[in-house]
Structures are given as structure tokens and as C-alpha cells.
Design a protein around this motif. Structure first.
Motif, PDB file in Angstrom:
ATOM      1  N   GLU A 624       0.865  -1.181   0.000  1.00 51.48           N
ATOM      2  CA  GLU A 624       0.000   0.000   0.000  1.00 51.48           C
ATOM      3  C   GLU A 624       0.899   1.227   0.000  1.00 51.48           C
ATOM      4  O   GLU A 624       2.025   1.177   0.485  1.00 51.48           O
ATOM      5  CB  GLU A 624      -0.895   0.044   1.248  1.00 51.48           C
ATOM      6  CG  GLU A 624      -1.941  -1.029   1.341  1.00 51.48           C
ATOM      7  CD  GLU A 624      -2.786  -0.878   2.590  1.00 51.48           C
ATOM      8  OE1 GLU A 624      -3.148   0.272   2.927  1.00 51.48           O
ATOM      9  OE2 GLU A 624      -3.056  -1.899   3.231  1.00 51.48           O
ATOM     10  N   TYR A 625       0.370   2.326  -0.533  1.00 54.96           N
ATOM     11  CA  TYR A 625       1.134   3.583  -0.535  1.00 54.96           C
ATOM     12  C   TYR A 625       0.159   4.696  -0.195  1.00 54.96           C
ATOM     13  O   TYR A 625      -0.849   4.884  -0.884  1.00 54.96           O
ATOM     14  CB  TYR A 625       1.775   3.820  -1.900  1.00 54.96           C
ATOM     15  CG  TYR A 625       2.794   4.941  -1.918  1.00 54.96           C
ATOM     16  CD1 TYR A 625       4.094   4.726  -1.466  1.00 54.96           C
ATOM     17  CD2 TYR A 625       2.446   6.203  -2.375  1.00 54.96           C
ATOM     18  CE1 TYR A 625       5.036   5.731  -1.488  1.00 54.96           C
ATOM     19  CE2 TYR A 625       3.390   7.227  -2.392  1.00 54.96           C
ATOM     20  CZ  TYR A 625       4.678   6.983  -1.951  1.00 54.96           C
ATOM     21  OH  TYR A 625       5.616   7.992  -1.954  1.00 54.96           O
ATOM     22  N   THR A 626       0.423   5.405   0.901  1.00 48.65           N
ATOM     23  CA  THR A 626      -0.520   6.401   1.414  1.00 48.65           C
ATOM     24  C   THR A 626       0.119   7.776   1.423  1.00 48.65           C
ATOM     25  O   THR A 626       1.209   7.957   1.984  1.00 48.65           O
ATOM     26  CB  THR A 626      -0.944   6.041   2.855  1.00 48.65           C
ATOM     27  OG1 THR A 626      -1.581   4.761   2.838  1.00 48.65           O
ATOM     28  CG2 THR A 626      -1.905   7.074   3.417  1.00 48.65           C
ATOM     29  N   VAL A 627      -0.552   8.737   0.791  1.00 46.35           N
ATOM     30  CA  VAL A 627      -0.163  10.139   0.895  1.00 46.35           C
ATOM     31  C   VAL A 627      -0.950  10.728   2.048  1.00 46.35           C
ATOM     32  O   VAL A 627      -2.175  10.854   1.981  1.00 46.35           O
ATOM     33  CB  VAL A 627      -0.428  10.900  -0.418  1.00 46.35           C
ATOM     34  CG1 VAL A 627      -0.029  12.364  -0.255  1.00 46.35           C
ATOM     35  CG2 VAL A 627       0.352  10.267  -1.560  1.00 46.35           C
ATOM     36  N   LEU A 628      -0.267  11.073   3.117  1.00 46.83           N
ATOM     37  CA  LEU A 628      -0.925  11.406   4.372  1.00 46.83           C
ATOM     38  C   LEU A 628      -1.617  12.759   4.366  1.00 46.83           C
ATOM     39  O   LEU A 628      -2.469  12.998   5.212  1.00 46.83           O
ATOM     40  CB  LEU A 628       0.098  11.387   5.515  1.00 46.83           C
ATOM     41  CG  LEU A 628       0.663  10.022   5.880  1.00 46.83           C
ATOM     42  CD1 LEU A 628       1.792  10.185   6.878  1.00 46.83           C
ATOM     43  CD2 LEU A 628      -0.429   9.136   6.456  1.00 46.83           C
ATOM     44  N   THR A 629      -1.243  13.669   3.517  1.00 44.56           N
ATOM     45  CA  THR A 629      -1.639  15.077   3.491  1.00 44.56           C
ATOM     46  C   THR A 629      -0.668  15.895   4.344  1.00 44.56           C
ATOM     47  O   THR A 629      -0.082  15.387   5.301  1.00 44.56           O
ATOM     48  CB  THR A 629      -3.081  15.336   3.989  1.00 44.56           C
ATOM     49  OG1 THR A 629      -3.313  16.735   4.132  1.00 44.56           O
ATOM     50  CG2 THR A 629      -3.279  14.730   5.359  1.00 44.56           C
ATOM     51  N   GLU A 630      -0.533  17.171   3.995  1.00 43.76           N
ATOM     52  CA  GLU A 630       0.373  18.056   4.726  1.00 43.76           C
ATOM     53  C   GLU A 630      -0.281  18.642   5.980  1.00 43.76           C
ATOM     54  O   GLU A 630       0.368  19.367   6.720  1.00 43.76           O
ATOM     55  CB  GLU A 630       0.853  19.190   3.814  1.00 43.76           C
ATOM     56  CG  GLU A 630       1.769  18.696   2.708  1.00 43.76           C
ATOM     57  CD  GLU A 630       2.460  19.822   1.974  1.00 43.76           C
ATOM     58  OE1 GLU A 630       2.038  20.983   2.144  1.00 43.76           O
ATOM     59  OE2 GLU A 630       3.407  19.555   1.231  1.00 43.76           O
TER      60      GLU A 630
END
Length: 945
Positions: A624-630
């Protein structure tokens, strides 16, 4: 000068008064004179325990025991520290040893009981409490804990006996009466229970649980007015006491006091159970009063009967948005808009959420709907550009913000955002101009001042940066700005005196904040850090520990690890903002790709998405690859929701966003490694993975984490392919007929101590020249050039500052170099792998800390020692010999080419790290200590019990 005894007396006096820092400082004074002073070691461990530093406490107390193993108090203190660390089995052993040495000590028996209770060994715990009571029959806490054990076992008579004994010993303890009352209630002796609840309240009138339980018994007996008085008092003390809120609503309904009942969630819902509009309107009022839990409960009940009720959906969306749960908020907005598609406010709020998440397509679609309903076109343009910015599409963001400032040249926020986009593109001067223009329009914009301050810091304009930070100290951003101002450090120093002055400034700022009780919640926003501290060549563990004490995360959900019913694999997450064409991706990719998938599920986490070659390789190597948000609060929530068993921080200390997440407990086990080879100082990081090939003897003392010295290097890297084509020196603007000494490290690694070595190499080799990579900030090039000019008069001819090179040209530079020079104190990593993989010798002089010993570890893996210096003189000799002695240089290159294969695609490293991760998950994280077990130190000459 004070004697050892005087220093110890003074330390103990400070310790007794709770002045731990002063006490610790004097204990270390004693130990500098007498390193084996057992009492000083023990008390230093006690102080570490009191500060919550379990591993440090265990280390110091263990040293004390090694010197004086027959002191019972030492073993008792070690047991407490081990409990703090979560090592309850070991704690039990320590308490038993304390008891063996001093059988009549009730405190040791009591603490043994606590440890056994944590292990679920209740019968043994009861025996320990009874032993404590044999030694001290009036030990109230032991009677009380024994009573709780018996109550939990259903032994009511035995529990009642224990609670009464606790009260006989210490009648003034309200919790003892409370526990007795609960036992009496369980035995259905209601009148006796009421009497004991009242006695507990005489001792502690604001005891909410006693008031609530008494109210329930009074209500049960029909004494409604008195029951309501109890519940109202609980609500006054704790408005969020759920049981009391429900009980009060129910009791008020019995008396038909509906106006008052309407102040409480449960009663209000019971008054109007069938009218969704009224219920939703009341819930919105609660929401405006910030009673979010109560409001959400009413909204859910409305929606359970009326799933398409738009007002309730929007209310839930607003509550989840206030809680920074933007994913759920967006889902509620979409559900409500399906029922009420013409609600402009809802479309605007949904579009803002999608913009902040970097979801460009859905943000644009939301703004299109909002624009049709009359939204401001400039707001739409700005927020769509923000979506591009958050998604990492910096060029598109820059273009959108440029259009916005052209359309509205007096719009301060547009100029600030244009500066953010320019900064992301590396256009530093443009970013500074944009921020300055924004401040001309809106001088009190603290966020813009923070942005400008960070840009000026990078430029070396530190005093100007500090002034911008100070401007916002009284604003809501003040806590973060105070940390940014405190942690200002230059990248390079003109002199040792300047370096010392800046370090002193940092320590004064940190100590000043600690003295005033400053605290910053890292779950609320980015966590400023001291990246450049590690490049001073000085140990920083204690200072980083003090800095960590400035950060106190607020309440967070407890990380629970893998969800029940998963596939049995360990869920490990790797987190970095540098999963791109960067050293970190190079060092971590092999591990991420190589962890055996029959044992591990791998998640990549980042807050900055990258779509370059290494970014794609990292992403496709993860399950899985998650872009967490800034947005830090949302990133924290998403990381916890990932239900990871292990969170592996690839490069802690390199950016404030990752530092903020690392200072929170997001997984049961959290670890890091030498992507940034420096201890973090963070209480929330459990393990630091390094290598016995790198770490010097006694290195564990340099880390606040548990040091894990692997037999391999903690990386699995692939052999560099070399440049795609030959690069000539002329093409790289380098002289053809000189010895090329190349030091291609970032300039902040150039310590003042390194300058004389570089100068001596050039003096010894008149044909030599030195190539370095210039900083993007000219200020630092000027500092280094001036420093070297003092030692190398003809610097302009012999020291060449190269602009930053694309990766292929950089490999070409390594290939044409005669010698690579490893910086001292903080050396290279990826560069050494690349150079040695191409057969280019790297001269290294291992330093005191791991950060200056990575190249040493690489050479040890290869079994090569020819290029490792043991002193400054030998470093110069080796460099000059490699540059001028062709036969020796050829021999070194042949040795490197013959052995460098050992560095690459090291499956042993992956297997060793995989085994470590499995052991770490099996061991679990260290829980908090439940009950203090170390007493304040006694005056010198007395015993420590």
C-alpha cells in the motif's frame, strides 16, 4: 572546588526539591571524578526514571548494581525502571532480588505485586500484597489493591475485609471508601453502600464517580431530587461525564423538568424523538456551543431514521471537519449534497476539503458546482491552485497563483501562496519577494512571516528570520514560532567562537522555554527541529532530550496494531518525505522491496507525493502507498487508522513534518535508522537500527532509543550503474592536468576542523585542486570560501565550487575524480556507496559518532582498510598518496573493484532487519508505569529505600 561528598550532598538536596536538571548535573560532576560512584549512578538513574526515560534509568541503575550488587534499594529502583519500560518479567526478578536482600521492606513486596498484576499473575500478586502487609500491617494501598483483586475474582467477603482494613489504616483516603462502597453495592447492601459513598464525598466533595454512583443508588430508592443534585454536581465538575449526562437526563424526565433536561443530550433527544428537523436544529445549537459529541449523537439518531436528512449530514460533516477527519467530513458533505444539491455553503466547504487534500480533479469539480451557485471566482482559482500545491504539482500551482495575483494584486494570501509555490520549485529569491509583497499588504499575517522567516533562515539571514518569528509570538501560531526562533542555527560557521555562541544561544532558549513550562502539541502542526545541530561535531543526546521535553502530544487514540482477523502478517509502515531521487530512497528501497511478504505487509507513507524514477520504484514496491496530506492533525489520524504494528521512520531529524508525526505514538513499535544517523532524543521512538560495523564501543549511551547494532549495515542498496556515458573534465568545468580531490558533500558537512586537512592536502600536492558542490544559497559558499582563503592563499585557482549536478553528471564527477574525500565528524553515505561501487577510492577518518563512521562500515563490509585513516595526519598522507602515487592508487582501485560486490543487494541485511522487526512486535511497546516506586533521595549519609 567542591569535594565528591559535597557535590553529592548538593545534588541530593536539589533532587529532594524536584530540581532534577540541577541534580543530574551535579551527579555527573561526581561521576567525572569517580566514574564508579554507585550512589551517584543510582541517583542519576532515579532522576531519569522520574523524567520517564526508562532505558536511561535502567542503564544507570544497572551500572550502580554492577558496582554494589548487595544494595536492596538499587534492585527496587531497577524494578521500577523496568516496569516503566514495560519489562515486567525483569521487573519481577529485580523486586525479588531486593526482597532477598531486605525481606522486611513492604514497598518492594508491594511493587512486586503491581508488576505481577500487570502480568496477569493475580494469585502471586495477592501473595505479594499479603507479604507487604505482614511487613507493614497498616499499608493502606496494599490492602486496597488486594481488595480490588478479590473483588475482580468475585470474592466479595474477602474484598470487603481488605477495603475495611485499608480504611482502618488510612481513613482519610476517599478512594478507599469509594471501593468499599462499590463492593457493598455488588453485595446488594445498598444502605451501607450509600453511607460509604457519602463518606468518600466528605473527604473529596468533587469526586465525580462517587457522586454518580451515589446518585444511581438514590434514584434506585426513589430519592429523585437528591439523585439529580448528585448528577448535576458531576456535570458541573465534568461536563463530558457520559454516565452522569445520561443519568441526569433520565432523572429530570422523571420530574418533567424538560427545560433543564434540554441542556443534556439524552434528555433533549427523548423530548423530541420523532422530529428530525427539531432534533437537528438542537444538535446544531450544541455544535455551536462546541458540544460536539452530544451533537453527533443526535445527528446519528436522526440519520438512522432519515438517512437523506441534508441538515444532519452537513452537521456531521462540520463536526468531523472540526476534528480534522476530512475524509469522513467529505463523505458526509457528498451524502447531504445528494439530497440538497443547491447548497452553496456545502459545495464550498467540500471543495475546500478536496483542495487541502490535494485531490485536484474533485476539488475542481466541487468549485465548478460552487461557481454555478455564485461562489467567488478568485476563491475558486486560489483553492484549485492550492490543490495542485498539496498534490505536488508545483508548476501548475505556481501558474494558478500567478494568475490570481495578476487579477487581484492587493490580495495578500494570493501573494503568500505564490511564494509557497515558488519555494517548492526552488525559486528562493522569488519566494522571498512574494512573501515581502504579501506583508506589505497585510503586515500582521503571521503565517506569511513564518514562511518568510524560514526562507531567510536558509539564506543565512538569521537575525532577520528571528525578527519575523518574534513578530508572531503572541498569535495562535506563537508556540510554533517560538520554537522556530529558538532553534535557529547557521549551516556553516566562520569560527569556533561563532559555533559556540550559537550553541549557547540554542541551549539558553531551550532552557528558558522549559523553565516557563512551555509545551507544544506536535499533533497540532509541524514540529520545528534542529537539523544543523548534528553537524557541530559534538554529542547532542542530552540537548535533544531537553528539546523533546518541549513537545507534549495531546490525547490521541491508542495505536492498536493489526486489526483482528487480518492475514497474520506484520503491518510495517515506512515513512519519509524523501521517497524520490534522494539518498533516503536509495538506502531504503531494497529493504522495502525485500521484506518477505509472507511475514510482512508493507505500507509506504509520505506527505509529499513524488513521481520521479525513485518515487515510482518506492511506490510500486509497497503493498500500500498512502499520501498522508500536509495537514498534520489529519496525517496523524490517518497514520493511526493504518493500524500498523511497526512504524519505521526512514530519516528522522530531516524535516519538521516527519518530526511532528514521530513525536506522537502512531504505532505500538516505532523505530528509525541512519537515514539521518543521529539519535532523535524522542521518547516516542523505541529503537535505532545501526550496525556494529559502524558503532564505536559504548555507543548505546549516545542514543535515547534502544540501539540495535546489526551485524550488517542497515541497508540493502543496488550497485550503481555509473554514468550513462563518459563525462570529460572539461565538460564538467574541471582542469585536465591537475590531481582532482573531490569532496561532493553538502557544505553544511564542512566542519571547521576539516579546513586544515583540506589546506594541507593542497599544500602537499602543488598540482592538486579541490572540487566541492556549491550551496544554492551563496551566503554559505562565501563563508567556506573565506575560511579556506585563510589557509589556502590561491583558493580561486585551486578550490572549485561546482553548481549542483543532475544525477548522471554527478556520477560522472565521481568517475573523473582521482580521490574522494569523506568529510569528518559527519561523513557520506550514498556517495560512498556510489564511488566505491565505481571503484573510486574514498579517504575516510572515522569520527566519534556513527554519523562520521558510515564509510568505515562500508569499508569493513568490503574487508578493505587501505583508505581508512587513524588521524588527521594519516588522512592527509592517504589522500596525497592516492593522488600522487599512481601505483598505490591503482592498487587501491583494484582492491575496491574486487571487493565492492559485498556492498550491494545484501539479502542478509534484509533478513536481519526482518527478524528484528518480528522480535520487536512480539515484545510490544513500553507502557506507562502505573504507580511510582522510587522514593526521593535521602540526605547524604542516609540509606536510600
Amino acid at each position: 572546588m567542591a569535594s565528591v561528598a559535597e557535590s553529592l550532598d548538593a545534588a541530593v538536596a536539589h533532587h529532594q526539591q524536584g530540581r532534577l536538571e540541577q541534580a543530574e548535573r551535579l551527579y555527573r560532576v561526581v561521576l567525572r571524578t569517580e566514574p564508579a560512584h554507585a550512589d551517584a549512578l543510582h541517583l542519576l538513574g532515579v532522576a531519569a526514571y522520574q523524567r520517564g526515560l526508562a532505558r536511561v534509568a535502567v542503564d544507570y541503575i544497572g551500572q550502580a548494581i554492577a558496582r554494589r550488587p548487595d544494595v536492596a534499594a538499587f534492585h527496587s529502583s531497577l524494578g521500577a525502571a523496568l516496569r516503566l519500560e514495560g519489562a515486567f518479567d525483569l521487573a519481577v526478578e529485580s523486586y525479588r532480588e531486593a526482597i532477598r536482600l531486605a525481606p522486611a521492606q513492604p514497598g518492594a513486596h508491594y511493587n512486586l505485586g503491581l508488576a505481577l498484576e500487570r502480568l496477569g499473575r493475580t494469585d502471586e500478586a495477592a501473595d505479594a500484597y499479603q507479604a507487604a502487609l505482614r511487613a507493614a500491617p497498616g499499608f493502606g494501598d496494599a490492602h486496597n489493591n488486594l481488595g480490588n483483586l478479590r473483588l475482580g475474582q468475585g470474592l466479595l467477603d474477602a474484598a470487603l475485609e481488605s477495603f475495611r482494613a485499608a480504611i482502618d489504616a488510612q481513613d482519610e483516603r476517599p478512594e478507599f471508601h469509594f471501593n468499599l462502597a462499590n463492593a457493598l453495592r455488588a453485595a446488594e447492601r445498598t444502605n451501607d453502600a450509600i453511607l460509604e459513598f457519602r463518606r468518600s464525598l466528605l473527604l473529596k466533595p468533587d469526586y465525580p464517580d462517587a457522586l454518580n454512583n451515589l446518585g444511581n443508588l438514590l434514584k434506585q430508592q426513589g430519592e429523585i431530587d437528591e439523585a439529580i443534585a448528585c448528577f448535576e454536581e458531576v456535570v458541573r465538575i465534568d461536563p463530558r461525564h457520559r454516565l452522569a449526562q445520561a443519568n441526569l437526563g433520565s432523572a429530570l424526565q422523571l420530574l418533567r423538568r424538560y427545560d433543564e433536561a434540554s441542556q443534556h443530550l439524552e434528555a433533549a433527544w427523548k423530548l423530541l424523538p420523532d422530529d428530525p428537523d427539531v432534533a437537528a436544529g438542537f444538535a446544531r445549537e450544541l455544535q455551536r456551543r462546541r458540544c460536539f459529541d452530544e451533537a453527533a449523537d443526535i445527528f446519528r439518531r436522526v440519520l438512522a431514521k432519515h438517512p437523506a436528512h441534508a441538515r444532519a449530514c452537513f452537521g456531521m460533516a462540520a463536526i468531523r471537519s472540526d476534528a480534522s477527519d476530512f475524509d469522513e467530513a467529505a463523505a458526509w458533505f457528498e451524502r447531504g449534497l445528494a439530497a440538497a444539491p443547491d447548497d452553496l455553503s456545502a459545495w464550498t466547504k467540500l471543495a475546500l476539503i478536496r483542495s487541502s487534500q490535494g485531490d485536484v480533479d474533485r476539488a475542481r469539480a466541487g468549485w465548478d458546482c460552487a461557481l454555478r451557485l455564485g461562489a467567488d471566482p478568485l476563491d475558486a482559482r486560489l483553492n484549485i491552485s492550492n490543490a495542485h500545491l498539496f498534490a505536488g504539482r508545483f508548476a501548475e500551482a505556481h501558474a494558478g497563483f500567478a494568475e490570481a495575483v495578476q487579477a487581484a494584486p492587493e490580495h495578500a494570501e494570493a501573494w503568500n501562496n505564490l511564494g509557497n509555490a515558488a519555494n517548492a520549485l526552488g525559486r528562493v529569491d522569488e519566494a522571498i519577494r512574494c512573501y515581502e509583497r504579501s506583508l506589505e499588504i497585510q503586515p500582521d499575517a503571521v503565517g506569511t512571516r513564518s514562511n518568510l522567516g524560514e526562507m531567510l533562515r536558509g539564506q543565512g539571514r538569521l537575525e532577520e528570520a528571528a525578527e519575523h518569528f518574534r513578530h508572531g509570538f503572541s498569535s495562535p501560531l506563537g508556540p510554533r514560532l517560538r520554537l522556530q526562533e529558538a532553534m535557529l542555527l547557521p549551516q556553516l560557521y566562520e569560527s569556533a567562537a561563532e559555533m559556540s555562541a550559537w550553541r549557547d544561544r540554542l541551549e539558553r532558549r531551550v532552557d528558558g522555554l522549559l523553565d516557563e513550562g512551555f509545551a507544544y502539541d506536535p499533533a497540532s502542526g509541524i514540529a520545528p527541529h534542529c537539523f544543523y545541530l548534528a553537524y557541530q561535531g559534538i554529542g547532542e543526546r542530552e540537548l535533544l532530550e531537553r528539546i523533546d521535553r518541549l513537545y507534549r502530544p495531546g490525547p490521541l487514540p491508542e495505536p492498536r496494531g493489526s486489526a483482528p482477523g487480518n492475514d497474520g502478517r506484520i503491518r510495517v509502515g515506512f515513512l519519509s518525505q524523501h521517497f524520490r531521487n534522494h539518498t533516503i530512497a536509495y538506502l531504503m528501497h531494497g529493504l522495502i522491496a525485500g521484506l518477505p511478504r509472507d511475514r510482512f505487509h508493507v505500507t509506504g507513507l509520505t506527505h509529499v507525493p513524488h513521481d520521479d524514477e525513485w518515487g515510482r520504484r518506492i511506490r510500486t514496491s509497497c503493498d500500500e502507498y498512502t499520501v498522508l496530506t500536509e495537514h498534520v492533525p489529519l496525517a496523524v489520524r490517518r497514520a493511526i487508522d493504518a493500524r500498523l504494528d511497526v512504524l519505521f521512520f526512514a530519516d528522522l531529524g530531516m524535516d519538521p513534518f516527519t518530526s511532528a508525526l514521530a513525536r506522537c505514538r502512531l504505532a505500538p513499535v516505532q523505530c528509525t535508522t541512519w537515514g539521518h544517523p543521529v539519535t532523535t532524543g524522542m521518547r516516542t521512538i523505541d529503537h535505532f537500527l545501526s550496525s556494529e560495523l559502524v558503532e564505536p564501543h559504548g555507543a548505546a549511551a549516545d542514543y535515547t532509543e534502544r540501539l540495535v547494532p546489526l551485524a550488517t549495515l542497515p541497508a540493502c542498496v543496488e550497485r550503481p550503474s555509473g554514468p550513462s556515458r563518459p563525462w570529460g573534465r572539461a565538460e564538467l568545468r574541471l582542469p585536465e592536468n591537475r590531481t582532482l580531490y573531490c569532496c561532493p558533500q553538502s557544505l553544511f558537512k564542512f566542519h571547521l576542523d576539516f579546513d586544515p586537512l583540506l589546506a594541507e592536502i593542497l599544500r602537499r600536492d602543488p598540482r592538486g585542486c579541490l572540487a566541492v558542490i556549491a550551496s544554492p544559497q551563496e551566503k554559505w559558499n562565501e563563508v567556506l570560501r573565506a575560511r579556506l582563503a585563510r589557509l589556502v592563499p590561491d583558493i580561486d585557482e585551486r578550490v572549485i565550487f561546482l553548481r549542483r549536478l543532475p544525477s548522471d553528471a554527478f556520477l560522472g564527477l565521481l568517475a573523473v575524480a582521482d580521490v574522494l574525500l569523506d568529510t569528518i565528524h559527519f561523513g557520506g553515505g550514498k556517495t560512498s556507496y556510489e564511488a566505491l561501487g565505481m571503484g573510486v577510492p574514498v579517504v575516510t577518518w572515522p569520527g566519534r559518532f556513527a554519523r562520521g563512521r558510515v564509510t568505515l562500515g562500508i569499508y569493513r563490509t568490503m574487508g578493505v582498510s587501505e583508505c581508512i585513516a587513524g588521524s588527521a595526519e594519516e588522512y592527509v598522507d592517504l589522500a596525497v598518496r592516492l593522488g600522487t602515487d599512481r601505483e598505490f592508487a591503482a592498487h587501491a582501485r583494484d582492491r575496491i573493484r574486487a571487493t565492492s560486490g559485498a556492498l550491494f543487494d545484501d539479502g542478509d541485511a534484509v533478513r536481519e532487519i526482518a527478524d528484528f522487526l518480528q522480535r520487536a512486535v512480539a515484545s510490544g511497546a513500553a507502557p506507562a508505569l502505573r504507580c511510582a516506586a522510587i522514593h526521593p533521595p535521602q540526605p547524604a549519609g542516609g540509606s536510600h529505600r
